[in-house]
Scaffold this motif. Sequence first.
Motif, PDB file in Angstrom:
ATOM      1  N   ASP A   1       0.817  -1.224   0.000  1.00 16.79           N
ATOM      2  CA  ASP A   1       0.000   0.000   0.000  1.00 16.79           C
ATOM      3  C   ASP A   1       0.849   1.272   0.000  1.00 16.79           C
ATOM      4  O   ASP A   1       0.363   2.351  -0.326  1.00 16.79           O
ATOM      5  CB  ASP A   1      -1.003   0.004   1.151  1.00 16.79           C
ATOM      6  CG  ASP A   1      -0.354  -0.030   2.524  1.00 16.79           C
ATOM      7  OD1 ASP A   1       0.783  -0.536   2.644  1.00 16.79           O
ATOM      8  OD2 ASP A   1      -0.989   0.422   3.483  1.00 16.79           O
ATOM      9  N   GLU A   2       2.129   1.176   0.331  1.00 21.48           N
ATOM     10  CA  GLU A   2       3.040   2.323   0.276  1.00 21.48           C
ATOM     11  C   GLU A   2       3.592   2.533  -1.139  1.00 21.48           C
ATOM     12  O   GLU A   2       4.021   3.622  -1.486  1.00 21.48           O
ATOM     13  CB  GLU A   2       4.253   2.103   1.201  1.00 21.48           C
ATOM     14  CG  GLU A   2       3.938   2.040   2.665  1.00 21.48           C
ATOM     15  CD  GLU A   2       5.188   1.720   3.471  1.00 21.48           C
ATOM     16  OE1 GLU A   2       5.530   2.535   4.340  1.00 21.48           O
ATOM     17  OE2 GLU A   2       5.818   0.666   3.225  1.00 21.48           O
ATOM     18  N   ILE A   3       3.583   1.467  -1.931  1.00 14.49           N
ATOM     19  CA  ILE A   3       4.205   1.496  -3.248  1.00 14.49           C
ATOM     20  C   ILE A   3       3.167   1.942  -4.269  1.00 14.49           C
ATOM     21  O   ILE A   3       2.664   1.166  -5.073  1.00 14.49           O
ATOM     22  CB  ILE A   3       4.825   0.124  -3.587  1.00 14.49           C
ATOM     23  CG1 ILE A   3       5.773  -0.301  -2.467  1.00 14.49           C
ATOM     24  CG2 ILE A   3       5.567   0.183  -4.913  1.00 14.49           C
ATOM     25  CD1 ILE A   3       6.296  -1.699  -2.600  1.00 14.49           C
ATOM     26  N   THR A   4       2.871   3.223  -4.220  1.00 14.23           N
ATOM     27  CA  THR A   4       1.902   3.834  -5.121  1.00 14.23           C
ATOM     28  C   THR A   4       2.630   4.409  -6.335  1.00 14.23           C
ATOM     29  O   THR A   4       3.858   4.596  -6.291  1.00 14.23           O
ATOM     30  CB  THR A   4       1.142   4.966  -4.409  1.00 14.23           C
ATOM     31  OG1 THR A   4       2.087   5.995  -4.066  1.00 14.23           O
ATOM     32  CG2 THR A   4       0.441   4.460  -3.154  1.00 14.23           C
ATOM     33  N   PRO A   5       1.914   4.721  -7.407  1.00 17.47           N
ATOM     34  CA  PRO A   5       2.584   5.267  -8.594  1.00 17.47           C
ATOM     35  C   PRO A   5       3.439   6.507  -8.301  1.00 17.47           C
ATOM     36  O   PRO A   5       4.526   6.651  -8.850  1.00 17.47           O
ATOM     37  CB  PRO A   5       1.427   5.607  -9.536  1.00 17.47           C
ATOM     38  CG  PRO A   5       0.353   4.647  -9.149  1.00 17.47           C
ATOM     39  CD  PRO A   5       0.485   4.489  -7.656  1.00 17.47           C
ATOM     40  N   THR A   6       2.973   7.382  -7.432  1.00 17.79           N
ATOM     41  CA  THR A   6       3.693   8.638  -7.191  1.00 17.79           C
ATOM     42  C   THR A   6       4.730   8.548  -6.066  1.00 17.79           C
ATOM     43  O   THR A   6       5.434   9.524  -5.805  1.00 17.79           O
ATOM     44  CB  THR A   6       2.706   9.774  -6.855  1.00 17.79           C
ATOM     45  OG1 THR A   6       1.958   9.405  -5.696  1.00 17.79           O
ATOM     46  CG2 THR A   6       1.772  10.041  -8.028  1.00 17.79           C
ATOM     47  N   ALA A   7       4.841   7.401  -5.413  1.00 15.18           N
ATOM     48  CA  ALA A   7       5.810   7.263  -4.318  1.00 15.18           C
ATOM     49  C   ALA A   7       7.234   7.378  -4.847  1.00 15.18           C
ATOM     50  O   ALA A   7       7.628   6.684  -5.782  1.00 15.18           O
ATOM     51  CB  ALA A   7       5.615   5.927  -3.606  1.00 15.18           C
TER      52      ALA A   7
END
Length: 139
Positions: free
Chosen positions: A25-31
């Motif tokens: 859930d931390e590994i989002t496109p904008t991370a």
Amino acid sequence: MSMSKDEIFTKVQEVLEEALGADEDEITPTASLTGDLGAESIDFLDIVFRLEKTFSTDDAPFKISQGELFPENLMDNADWIEDGKLTPTGLDMLRERMPHIDFTAFSADPQIDKVANLITVQSLANFVSNKLTSEAATT
């Protein structure tokens, strides 16, 4: 290897989960790899290795050349850096070397110490997608 952009993104997420110990859930496109996911320079070597392993097939090895994914030696050229910021020439060089990254917002204040934050999960997925597409075109 023909994969959809969603499949590539999912595999990139898995690579980052393993390499950085980050939660899905931390590994989002904008991370950002460094700012949001805590990647350090040694992690970039592991990420490259894991991407190569993940996207290679018996018929088509997926190889990432040194400096191809993550820029190197930015400070070595005085034409690229001035007063801690990328010059227009430096920005052009980065755009050419890193077509997988969106430089739109960065261009307004191109501080060299913020370059690492440009490398996001989506930019990694874009890199892989572009590389797979160009390799498929040459075979």
